[in-house]
Design a protein around this motif. Structure first.
Motif, PDB file in Angstrom:
ATOM      1  N   VAL A   7       0.855  -1.182   0.000  1.00  0.00           N
ATOM      2  CA  VAL A   7       0.000   0.000   0.000  1.00  0.00           C
ATOM      3  C   VAL A   7       0.893   1.235   0.000  1.00  0.00           C
ATOM      4  N   GLN A   8       0.571   2.157  -0.889  1.00  0.00           N
ATOM      5  CA  GLN A   8       1.226   3.462  -0.917  1.00  0.00           C
ATOM      6  C   GLN A   8       0.094   4.484  -0.883  1.00  0.00           C
ATOM      7  N   ASN A   9       0.170   5.443   0.034  1.00  0.00           N
ATOM      8  CA  ASN A   9      -0.966   6.340   0.157  1.00  0.00           C
ATOM      9  C   ASN A   9      -0.573   7.779   0.416  1.00  0.00           C
ATOM     10  N   HIS A  49      10.841   7.173  -8.105  1.00  0.00           N
ATOM     11  CA  HIS A  49       9.795   6.865  -7.122  1.00  0.00           C
ATOM     12  C   HIS A  49       9.272   8.202  -6.619  1.00  0.00           C
ATOM     13  N   THR A  86      -5.809   8.703  -0.436  1.00  0.00           N
ATOM     14  CA  THR A  86      -5.714   8.235  -1.811  1.00  0.00           C
ATOM     15  C   THR A  86      -4.681   7.120  -1.795  1.00  0.00           C
ATOM     16  N   MET A  87      -5.056   5.961  -2.329  1.00  0.00           N
ATOM     17  CA  MET A  87      -4.183   4.801  -2.191  1.00  0.00           C
ATOM     18  C   MET A  87      -3.853   4.145  -3.528  1.00  0.00           C
ATOM     19  N   ASN A  88      -2.644   3.641  -3.592  1.00  0.00           N
ATOM     20  CA  ASN A  88      -2.245   2.682  -4.621  1.00  0.00           C
ATOM     21  C   ASN A  88      -2.024   1.387  -3.874  1.00  0.00           C
ATOM     22  N   ILE A  89      -2.601   0.300  -4.389  1.00  0.00           N
ATOM     23  CA  ILE A  89      -2.507  -0.983  -3.696  1.00  0.00           C
ATOM     24  C   ILE A  89      -2.138  -2.049  -4.721  1.00  0.00           C
ATOM     25  N   TRP A  90      -1.112  -2.826  -4.398  1.00  0.00           N
ATOM     26  CA  TRP A  90      -0.652  -3.883  -5.291  1.00  0.00           C
ATOM     27  C   TRP A  90      -0.577  -5.194  -4.527  1.00  0.00           C
TER      28      TRP A  90
END
Length: 95
Positions: A7-9, A49, A86-90
């Motif tokens: 998770v990156q948020n 990044h 706001t999230m990026n999830i992988w």
């Protein structure tokens, strides 16, 4: 085979986000997920990044990640972060 959930948020309301964290971490654990990195600063060795920290969980397998993610019991927990992050999830399997 272990699987990983990253998770990156970007957090807009830290106090509200902490309510989500307090609910989601034990819920993830109930699916065999364990926290292996919390708000880790990414060290770029090559490439680019955006400098946001990451959170990483290790699960027993991809099926456990899908069971967690698709659980109807996750729906009210997920609502705790609506509008405040706001999230990026992988997710990906390990080797």
């Amino acid at each position: 085979m272990p699987a990983y959930f990253i998770v990156q948020n970007t957090i807009k309301d830290e106090a509200q986000y902490q309510k989500y964290v307090q609910a989601v971490v034990p819920f993830i654990a109930s699916f065999g997920g364990k926290l292996v990195a919390r708000r880790a600063k990414v060290e770029v060795l090559e490439g680019e990044h955006d400098q946001r920290p990451v959170v990483m969980f290790e699960f027993p397998d991809m099926e456990a990640i899908h069971a967690f993610w698709n659980s109807p019991d996750y729906v009210p927990i997920k609502k705790l972060r609506e509008g405040i992050a706001t999230m990026n999830i992988w997710a990906f399997p390990g080797a």
